[in-house]
Design a protein around this motif. Structure first.
Motif, PDB file in Angstrom:
ATOM      1  N   LEU A   1       2.719  11.320 -20.551  1.00  0.00           N
ATOM      2  CA  LEU A   1       1.704  12.006 -19.750  1.00  0.00           C
ATOM      3  C   LEU A   1       0.483  11.128 -19.495  1.00  0.00           C
ATOM      4  CD1 LEU A   1       1.260  14.635 -18.263  1.00  0.00           C
ATOM      5  CD2 LEU A   1       0.157  15.534 -20.304  1.00  0.00           C
ATOM      6  N   ASP A   2       0.086  10.328 -20.458  1.00  0.00           N
ATOM      7  CA  ASP A   2      -1.067   9.433 -20.261  1.00  0.00           C
ATOM      8  C   ASP A   2      -0.807   8.448 -19.118  1.00  0.00           C
ATOM      9  OD1 ASP A   2      -2.521  10.633 -22.261  1.00  0.00           O
ATOM     10  OD2 ASP A   2      -1.962   9.154 -23.787  1.00  0.00           O
ATOM     11  N   THR A   3       0.393   7.905 -19.085  1.00  0.00           N
ATOM     12  CA  THR A   3       0.780   6.982 -18.009  1.00  0.00           C
ATOM     13  C   THR A   3       0.801   7.697 -16.674  1.00  0.00           C
ATOM     14  OG1 THR A   3       2.126   5.702 -19.546  1.00  0.00           O
ATOM     15  CG2 THR A   3       2.561   5.396 -17.193  1.00  0.00           C
ATOM     16  N   VAL A   4       1.375   8.880 -16.654  1.00  0.00           N
ATOM     17  CA  VAL A   4       1.435   9.682 -15.429  1.00  0.00           C
ATOM     18  C   VAL A   4       0.020   9.943 -14.914  1.00  0.00           C
ATOM     19  CG1 VAL A   4       2.045  11.957 -14.507  1.00  0.00           C
ATOM     20  CG2 VAL A   4       3.659  10.742 -15.969  1.00  0.00           C
ATOM     21  N   GLN A   5      -0.865  10.363 -15.791  1.00  0.00           N
ATOM     22  CA  GLN A   5      -2.235  10.674 -15.395  1.00  0.00           C
ATOM     23  C   GLN A   5      -2.995   9.435 -14.936  1.00  0.00           C
ATOM     24  OE1 GLN A   5      -3.147  12.946 -19.052  1.00  0.00           O
ATOM     25  NE2 GLN A   5      -3.983  14.475 -17.647  1.00  0.00           N
ATOM     26  N   SER A   6      -2.662   8.287 -15.466  1.00  0.00           N
ATOM     27  CA  SER A   6      -3.375   7.062 -15.085  1.00  0.00           C
ATOM     28  C   SER A   6      -3.163   6.706 -13.616  1.00  0.00           C
ATOM     29  CB  SER A   6      -2.959   5.895 -15.994  1.00  0.00           C
ATOM     30  OG  SER A   6      -1.652   5.458 -15.677  1.00  0.00           O
ATOM     31  N   TYR A   7      -2.096   7.187 -13.027  1.00  0.00           N
ATOM     32  CA  TYR A   7      -1.829   6.929 -11.614  1.00  0.00           C
ATOM     33  C   TYR A   7      -2.600   7.879 -10.704  1.00  0.00           C
ATOM     34  CZ  TYR A   7       1.759   3.516 -12.514  1.00  0.00           C
ATOM     35  OH  TYR A   7       2.425   2.374 -12.907  1.00  0.00           O
ATOM     36  N   LEU A   8      -3.156   8.911 -11.295  1.00  0.00           N
ATOM     37  CA  LEU A   8      -3.858   9.893 -10.489  1.00  0.00           C
ATOM     38  C   LEU A   8      -5.341   9.598 -10.523  1.00  0.00           C
ATOM     39  CD1 LEU A   8      -1.900  13.012 -11.731  1.00  0.00           C
ATOM     40  CD2 LEU A   8      -1.391  11.557  -9.780  1.00  0.00           C
TER      41      LEU A   8
ATOM     42  N   MET B   1       0.828  -1.201   0.000  1.00  0.00           N
ATOM     43  CA  MET B   1       0.000   0.000   0.000  1.00  0.00           C
ATOM     44  C   MET B   1       0.869   1.259   0.000  1.00  0.00           C
ATOM     45  SD  MET B   1      -3.108   0.993  -0.033  1.00  0.00           S
ATOM     46  CE  MET B   1      -4.473   1.706   0.774  1.00  0.00           C
ATOM     47  N   THR B   2       1.931   1.254   0.789  1.00  0.00           N
ATOM     48  CA  THR B   2       2.793   2.424   0.880  1.00  0.00           C
ATOM     49  C   THR B   2       3.469   2.708  -0.456  1.00  0.00           C
ATOM     50  OG1 THR B   2       3.188   2.011   3.217  1.00  0.00           O
ATOM     51  CG2 THR B   2       4.715   3.476   2.109  1.00  0.00           C
ATOM     52  N   SER B   3       3.937   1.669  -1.142  1.00  0.00           N
ATOM     53  CA  SER B   3       4.609   1.913  -2.419  1.00  0.00           C
ATOM     54  C   SER B   3       3.634   2.508  -3.439  1.00  0.00           C
ATOM     55  CB  SER B   3       5.241   0.632  -2.964  1.00  0.00           C
ATOM     56  OG  SER B   3       4.254  -0.302  -3.306  1.00  0.00           O
ATOM     57  N   ARG B   4       2.384   2.082  -3.413  1.00  0.00           N
ATOM     58  CA  ARG B   4       1.368   2.652  -4.313  1.00  0.00           C
ATOM     59  C   ARG B   4       1.143   4.127  -3.985  1.00  0.00           C
ATOM     60  NH1 ARG B   4      -1.157   2.912  -9.124  1.00  0.00           N
ATOM     61  NH2 ARG B   4      -3.289   3.534  -8.864  1.00  0.00           N
ATOM     62  N   ARG B   5       1.090   4.440  -2.711  1.00  0.00           N
ATOM     63  CA  ARG B   5       0.899   5.826  -2.280  1.00  0.00           C
ATOM     64  C   ARG B   5       2.094   6.685  -2.695  1.00  0.00           C
ATOM     65  NH1 ARG B   5      -0.841   6.176   3.694  1.00  0.00           N
ATOM     66  NH2 ARG B   5      -2.292   4.729   2.765  1.00  0.00           N
ATOM     67  N   GLN B   6       3.301   6.147  -2.534  1.00  0.00           N
ATOM     68  CA  GLN B   6       4.502   6.876  -2.922  1.00  0.00           C
ATOM     69  C   GLN B   6       4.563   7.071  -4.440  1.00  0.00           C
ATOM     70  OE1 GLN B   6       7.414   4.318  -1.142  1.00  0.00           O
ATOM     71  NE2 GLN B   6       7.539   5.555   0.718  1.00  0.00           N
ATOM     72  N   GLN B   7       4.157   6.042  -5.149  1.00  0.00           N
ATOM     73  CA  GLN B   7       4.144   6.134  -6.604  1.00  0.00           C
ATOM     74  C   GLN B   7       3.134   7.182  -7.076  1.00  0.00           C
ATOM     75  OE1 GLN B   7       3.145   2.451  -8.614  1.00  0.00           O
ATOM     76  NE2 GLN B   7       4.747   2.833 -10.121  1.00  0.00           N
TER      77      GLN B   7
END
Length: 93
Positions: free
Chosen positions: A86-93, A1-7
């Motif tokens: 940018l698409d990849t970056v936005q997919s994490y948000l 969970m922490t790594s997902r939050r950090q990512q």
């Protein structure tokens, strides 16, 4: 969970840096553009130095919030990579 939050936090900073590099933005315009809470944006901008990104606020008027953010130095981050992915970056948000 922490790594997902950090990512997520990492990609949020990249996304905000990309937005700031593309246009003049202040806290309010970033809030409207991203729909992120203001406090989240403030915290992310304050943590840009964690990535080596140097940010400054350019005062452009008499009031404290009259102005915009500007990237002074991207540090080790490649802004072209961010734009390309940018698409990849936005997919994490």
């Amino acid at each position: 969970m922490t790594s997902r939050r950090q990512q997520t936090a990492f990609f949020r900073k990249l996304y905000l840096a990309h937005m700031i590099a593309g246009q003049h933005h202040n806290l309010l315009s970033l809030h409207h553009l991203t729909q992120m809470p203001r406090r989240t944006i403030q915290d992310s901008l304050a943590d840009f130095s964690d990535l080596g990104i140097v940010l400054e606020f350019v005062q452009d008027g008499p009031r404290n919030n009259s102005g915009y953010y500007r990237i002074v130095d991207w540090g080790p981050i490649n802004p072209e990579w961010v734009a390309k992915h940018l698409d990849t970056v936005q997919s994490y948000l």
